[in-house]
Design a protein around this motif. Structure first.
Motif, PDB file in Angstrom:
ATOM      1  N   MET A  28      -6.235  -0.103   6.597  1.00  0.00           N
ATOM      2  CA  MET A  28      -6.788  -0.547   5.113  1.00  0.00           C
ATOM      3  C   MET A  28      -5.924  -1.502   4.614  1.00  0.00           C
ATOM      4  O   MET A  28      -6.023  -2.398   4.131  1.00  0.00           O
ATOM      5  CB  MET A  28      -7.466   0.446   4.513  1.00  0.00           C
ATOM      6  CG  MET A  28      -8.941   1.291   5.056  1.00  0.00           C
ATOM      7  SD  MET A  28     -10.142   0.180   5.032  1.00  0.00           S
ATOM      8  CE  MET A  28     -10.635   0.094   3.434  1.00  0.00           C
ATOM      9  N   ASP A  29      -4.858  -1.000   4.409  1.00  0.00           N
ATOM     10  CA  ASP A  29      -3.514  -1.422   3.565  1.00  0.00           C
ATOM     11  C   ASP A  29      -3.083  -2.666   4.223  1.00  0.00           C
ATOM     12  O   ASP A  29      -2.640  -3.791   3.705  1.00  0.00           O
ATOM     13  CB  ASP A  29      -2.393  -0.648   3.415  1.00  0.00           C
ATOM     14  CG  ASP A  29      -2.747   0.452   2.578  1.00  0.00           C
ATOM     15  OD1 ASP A  29      -3.916   0.645   1.653  1.00  0.00           O
ATOM     16  OD2 ASP A  29      -2.029   1.683   2.282  1.00  0.00           O
ATOM     17  N   THR A  30      -3.209  -2.788   5.530  1.00  0.00           N
ATOM     18  CA  THR A  30      -2.701  -3.906   6.202  1.00  0.00           C
ATOM     19  C   THR A  30      -3.550  -5.094   6.536  1.00  0.00           C
ATOM     20  O   THR A  30      -3.421  -5.953   6.346  1.00  0.00           O
ATOM     21  CB  THR A  30      -2.169  -3.380   7.599  1.00  0.00           C
ATOM     22  OG1 THR A  30      -1.026  -2.391   7.671  1.00  0.00           O
ATOM     23  CG2 THR A  30      -1.369  -4.518   8.539  1.00  0.00           C
ATOM     24  N   MET A  31      -4.855  -4.760   6.745  1.00  0.00           N
ATOM     25  CA  MET A  31      -5.954  -5.635   7.239  1.00  0.00           C
ATOM     26  C   MET A  31      -7.070  -5.858   6.179  1.00  0.00           C
ATOM     27  O   MET A  31      -7.851  -6.909   6.447  1.00  0.00           O
ATOM     28  CB  MET A  31      -6.391  -5.499   8.646  1.00  0.00           C
ATOM     29  CG  MET A  31      -5.296  -5.587   9.621  1.00  0.00           C
ATOM     30  SD  MET A  31      -5.768  -5.057  11.472  1.00  0.00           S
ATOM     31  CE  MET A  31      -6.208  -3.316  11.149  1.00  0.00           C
ATOM     32  N   VAL A  32      -7.080  -4.922   5.371  1.00  0.00           N
ATOM     33  CA  VAL A  32      -8.348  -5.108   4.312  1.00  0.00           C
ATOM     34  C   VAL A  32      -7.741  -5.506   2.984  1.00  0.00           C
ATOM     35  O   VAL A  32      -8.297  -6.397   2.211  1.00  0.00           O
ATOM     36  CB  VAL A  32      -9.105  -3.783   4.695  1.00  0.00           C
ATOM     37  CG1 VAL A  32     -10.261  -3.855   3.518  1.00  0.00           C
ATOM     38  CG2 VAL A  32      -9.695  -3.805   5.912  1.00  0.00           C
ATOM     39  N   ASN A  33      -7.093  -4.380   2.313  1.00  0.00           N
ATOM     40  CA  ASN A  33      -6.867  -4.531   0.988  1.00  0.00           C
ATOM     41  C   ASN A  33      -5.540  -5.283   0.514  1.00  0.00           C
ATOM     42  O   ASN A  33      -5.225  -5.186  -0.581  1.00  0.00           O
ATOM     43  CB  ASN A  33      -6.702  -3.263   0.411  1.00  0.00           C
ATOM     44  CG  ASN A  33      -8.077  -2.450   0.423  1.00  0.00           C
ATOM     45  OD1 ASN A  33      -9.059  -2.981   0.519  1.00  0.00           O
ATOM     46  ND2 ASN A  33      -7.689  -1.254   0.699  1.00  0.00           N
ATOM     47  N   PHE A  34      -4.722  -5.650   1.755  1.00  0.00           N
ATOM     48  CA  PHE A  34      -3.486  -6.207   1.468  1.00  0.00           C
ATOM     49  C   PHE A  34      -3.480  -7.418   0.547  1.00  0.00           C
ATOM     50  O   PHE A  34      -4.306  -8.120   0.792  1.00  0.00           O
ATOM     51  CB  PHE A  34      -2.810  -6.667   2.727  1.00  0.00           C
ATOM     52  CG  PHE A  34      -1.410  -7.350   2.795  1.00  0.00           C
ATOM     53  CD1 PHE A  34      -0.577  -6.553   2.344  1.00  0.00           C
ATOM     54  CD2 PHE A  34      -1.254  -8.697   3.128  1.00  0.00           C
ATOM     55  CE1 PHE A  34       0.777  -7.292   2.104  1.00  0.00           C
ATOM     56  CE2 PHE A  34      -0.127  -9.223   2.929  1.00  0.00           C
ATOM     57  CZ  PHE A  34       0.934  -8.646   2.382  1.00  0.00           C
TER      58      PHE A  34
END
Length: 424
Positions: A28-34
């Protein structure tokens, strides 16, 4: 900066997993919410394109390895077996062979984009160095893969390159690569093993590359660092959709080669089985190695030519410290922009020289009149000029220009050019 994690587990299972293996949080932190700069253009989509190219090469390579015989007696015939007898083998092989060219096309665009927008400068030096490590691994993988069909160009390309490596590192290294005293069956076995291994090493370094990207965050076309949340948008859906569209367009180009011109980027001599007693008239590497091949041949001394060829890549590792300008993007450096396009032209000219024989005339005679002196009117001299321009730009122009040029004013933030109203 990538900032702190904003992921909140929503179910009991997610909370349980997050305390033990936070893989969902990582995704999530890498590919969504970054948080990603909101002004990235399509030149930034080539990172995603390269990731898809790598997966394509690994998957097709594994399938091809199931049917390939890494022996000097049967390698050529096993490739023909793949092309003729394996279900869809022709397509898998052409995807893999042309995929290497598409991989290098994308990586060259990615590198030149980084040069133009200053993505190698602080705080992204490690990101740049890891990218160059990936590039070196790609070159080694591609070279070893080119040897595997065991055609004429494969065999003689391996002979030339391993001798060059021996000129730099000594005969013991050459013997280790050969597995004997000449390019033969042990050489093919070694190259097949390494060709299978190196893509997984590339995948590992790509993971480090992405990690290094997520510490300082993306650079952007202005070269101005992110100053607030207003300068960014979440990576999904804004850039997943944009990257997805670019990947589709890129793969239309890829498919056009695979289905309509599968051999356009190869060499006809490689459809002839390797013969150590017959030397091809003109030994040439794949197109993505041609600039370095031109640098190699530009210098008469074998050792110095090899050092110059390896130095052409090595100098890129210290580029973050050679460029003395504090302004990242060449949008605000008009003089640097001019020199950059001259450098790009130099690389294209070197590639053009690498595809021709050294003593071939650059400009032919007209009605018996030679336009230039015969000794100067050859591709070897054009290669020498290109080599001097290549190293001159990186070693002299970039350090001096950063100290002497006067850049244009840069915006205070990414949002300034977007939100400032034009005055009538």
């Amino acid at each position: 900066m990538s900032g702190h994690s904003t992921y909140e587990p929503k179910s009991a299972f997610e909370r349980w997993l997050d305390t033990r293996l936070p893989i969902v949080r990582f995704g999530m932190d890498t590919m969504v919410n970054f948080p990603t700069p909101k002004n990235l253009n399509y030149w930034w989509t080539f990172g995603g394109i390269l990731a898809v190219c790598l997966v394509t090469q690994i998957v097709t390579g594994i399938v091809l390895a199931m049917h390939y015989d890494p022996s000097a007696a049967n390698a050529f015939n096993s490739v023909e077996h793949i092309m003729r007898d394996v279900n869809h083998g022709w397509m898998i092989r052409f995807i893999h062979a042309n995929g290497a060219s598409m991989f290098f096309l994308a990586v060259y665009i990615h590198i030149f984009r980084g040069l133009y927008y200053g993505s190698y400068k602080a705080p992204r030096e490690v990101l740049w160095i890891l990218g160059l490590v990936i590039y070196l691994l790609m070159m080694a993988t591609a070279f070893m893969g080119y040897v595997l069909p065991w055609g004429q160009m494969s065999f003689w390309g391996a002979t030339v390159i391993t001798n060059i490596v021996g000129a730099v590192f000594g005969d013991k290294v050459t013997t280790l690569l050969w597995g004997g005293f000449a390019v033969d069956n042990p050489t093919l076995n070694r190259f097949f093993s390494l060709h299978y291994l190196l893509p997984f090493m590339i995948a590992g370094v790509v993971a480090l590359h992405v990690w290094a990207l997520h510490v300082p965050g993306n650079n952007n076309p202005t070269g101005v660092e992110v100053k607030s949340k207003a300068d960014t948008v979440p990576f999904h859906p804004y850039y997943t959709v944009k990257d997805g569209f670019a990947i589709i367009v890129f793969f239309i180009l890829f498919a056009s080669f695979v289905f309509f011109a599968p051999d356009a980027l190869g060499h006809a001599d490689n459809y002839t089985v390797a013969n150590s007693l017959v030397t091809p008239q003109h030994i040439v590497p794949e197109w993505y190695f041609l600039p370095f091949y031109a640098i190699l041949r530009a210098i008469p001394n074998k050792l110095m030519g090899a050092l110059a060829m390896f130095g052409a890549i090595g100098v890129l590792f210290v580029l973050p410290w050679l460029d003395t300008s504090k302004v990242k993007s060449m949008r605000y450096r008009p003089t640097a922009k001019l020199y950059f396009f001259l450098f790009l032209l130099t690389c294209l000219v070197l590639g053009f020289c690498g595809a021709h024989e050294p003593d071939e005339k650059v400009i032919g005679g007209v009605a018996g009149f030679q336009l230039f002196d015969a000794n100067l009117n050859s591709f070897v001299w054009l290669s020498r000029l290109g080599t001097a321009c290549y190293f001159g730009y990186l070693v002299l122009v970039m350090p001096i220009l950063g100290l002497t040029e006067k850049p244009l004013p840069t915006p205070e933030s990414i949002s300034t050019p977007v939100l400032t109203e034009k005055k009538g």
